[in-house]
Write a protein that holds these residues in place. Structure first.
Motif, mmCIF file in Angstrom:
data_model
loop_
_atom_site.group_PDB
_atom_site.id
_atom_site.type_symbol
_atom_site.label_atom_id
_atom_site.label_comp_id
_atom_site.label_asym_id
_atom_site.label_seq_id
_atom_site.Cartn_x
_atom_site.Cartn_y
_atom_site.Cartn_z
ATOM 1 N N GLN A 177 0.688 -1.367 0.070
ATOM 2 C CA GLN A 177 0.085 -0.014 0.090
ATOM 3 C C GLN A 177 0.906 1.144 0.008
ATOM 4 O O GLN A 177 0.600 2.201 -0.760
ATOM 5 N N LEU A 178 1.812 1.202 0.536
ATOM 6 C CA LEU A 178 2.753 2.314 0.927
ATOM 7 C C LEU A 178 3.400 2.529 -0.469
ATOM 8 O O LEU A 178 3.768 3.682 -0.967
ATOM 9 N N VAL A 187 5.161 2.785 16.376
ATOM 10 C CA VAL A 187 3.576 2.997 16.483
ATOM 11 C C VAL A 187 3.029 1.486 16.153
ATOM 12 O O VAL A 187 3.626 0.582 15.710
ATOM 13 N N HIS A 188 1.929 1.634 16.444
ATOM 14 C CA HIS A 188 1.182 0.168 16.383
ATOM 15 C C HIS A 188 0.192 0.000 15.364
ATOM 16 O O HIS A 188 -0.005 1.251 14.727
ATOM 17 N N ARG A 189 -0.182 -1.019 14.830
ATOM 18 C CA ARG A 189 -0.997 -1.175 13.738
ATOM 19 C C ARG A 189 -2.405 -0.653 13.687
ATOM 20 O O ARG A 189 -3.129 -0.716 15.082
ATOM 21 N N VAL A 190 -3.031 0.041 13.013
ATOM 22 C CA VAL A 190 -4.274 0.571 12.959
ATOM 23 C C VAL A 190 -5.242 0.082 12.027
ATOM 24 O O VAL A 190 -4.822 0.237 10.849
ATOM 25 N N ASP A 191 -6.133 -0.524 12.464
ATOM 26 C CA ASP A 191 -7.112 -1.244 11.401
ATOM 27 C C ASP A 191 -8.275 -0.153 11.048
ATOM 28 O O ASP A 191 -9.369 -0.070 11.320
ATOM 29 N N ALA A 192 -7.589 0.816 10.034
ATOM 30 C CA ALA A 192 -8.504 1.843 9.416
ATOM 31 C C ALA A 192 -7.822 2.134 8.037
ATOM 32 O O ALA A 192 -6.604 1.807 7.639
ATOM 33 N N THR A 193 -8.643 2.686 7.157
ATOM 34 C CA THR A 193 -8.066 2.783 5.740
ATOM 35 C C THR A 193 -6.981 4.097 5.650
ATOM 36 O O THR A 193 -6.402 3.924 4.790
ATOM 37 N N HIS A 194 -7.152 4.619 6.638
ATOM 38 C CA HIS A 194 -6.048 5.861 6.751
ATOM 39 C C HIS A 194 -4.554 5.521 7.161
ATOM 40 O O HIS A 194 -3.715 6.267 7.161
ATOM 41 N N PHE A 195 -4.514 4.303 7.641
ATOM 42 C CA PHE A 195 -3.067 3.968 8.180
ATOM 43 C C PHE A 195 -1.876 4.224 7.398
ATOM 44 O O PHE A 195 -1.219 4.875 7.653
ATOM 45 N N PRO A 196 -2.094 3.964 5.900
ATOM 46 C CA PRO A 196 -1.055 3.995 5.164
ATOM 47 C C PRO A 196 -0.668 5.253 4.920
ATOM 48 O O PRO A 196 0.659 5.745 4.995
ATOM 49 N N ALA A 197 -1.631 6.026 4.522
ATOM 50 C CA ALA A 197 -1.452 7.803 4.479
ATOM 51 C C ALA A 197 -0.782 8.353 5.661
ATOM 52 O O ALA A 197 0.007 9.219 5.627
#
Length: 158
Positions: free
Chosen positions: A53-54, A136-146
């Motif tokens: 994604q990145l 930082v820890h994983r965030v299960d949301a669509t904005h995480f890569p951005a």
């Protein structure tokens, strides 16, 4: 707000107090310009998926699955082992080619084993080869890569 949690330690730990200068870590690393994010976690936690994604958003591949980390003074630089340079796994697709970059300073560590639940989490840190880095820890949301790309561009202000 300061973190009340102790620093997590990744990689080898020295018995005599002197940190080693190089380590091979189970992790995927991507770069944005002159800074990199090291993505760590158990197999199947989404390290390569986040990296893909990145990459789609403009980051460059440093290494997938295994990253060579080298300490230069108080900076950690990431590179790929030669055998896997320029390759990234896409589950269900195969190994994909990507132009690799090398020797990029690590600015951020992303821990995929823990899901962040706080809206505004405390500052977390980890240590690799004796160098303290933001975590930082994983965030299960669509904005995480951005959000990760923006972190690499400008850091965290609070």
């Amino acid at each position: 707000m300061s973190s009340a949690t102790p620093d997590r330690i990744f990689g080898p730990v020295s018995v005599d107090g002197a940190a080693p200068s190089t380590a091979m870590l189970h992790g995927t690393t991507v770069a944005l310009g002159t800074t990199a994010a090291l993505i760590v976690g158990e197999s199947g936690t989404g390290k390569s998926s986040l990296a893909l994604q990145l990459l789609a958003f403009g980051a460059a591949l440093v290494s997938d699955d295994q990253t060579v980390v080298t300490r230069r003074d108080d900076t950690l630089c990431a590179s790929a082992p030669p055998a896997i340079a320029g390759r990234i796994e896409a589950r269900g697709i195969g190994l994909l080619a990507a132009e690799p970059v090398s020797g990029v300073p690590i600015r951020l560590v992303i821990g995929m084993d823990t899901v962040e639940k706080d809206r505004l989490p405390p500052l977390y840190h980890c240590r690799i080869l004796g160098v303290r880095l933001p975590l930082v820890h994983r965030v299960d949301a669509t904005h995480f890569p951005a959000a990760i790309l923006q972190y690499l561009r400008g850091g965290r202000s609070a």
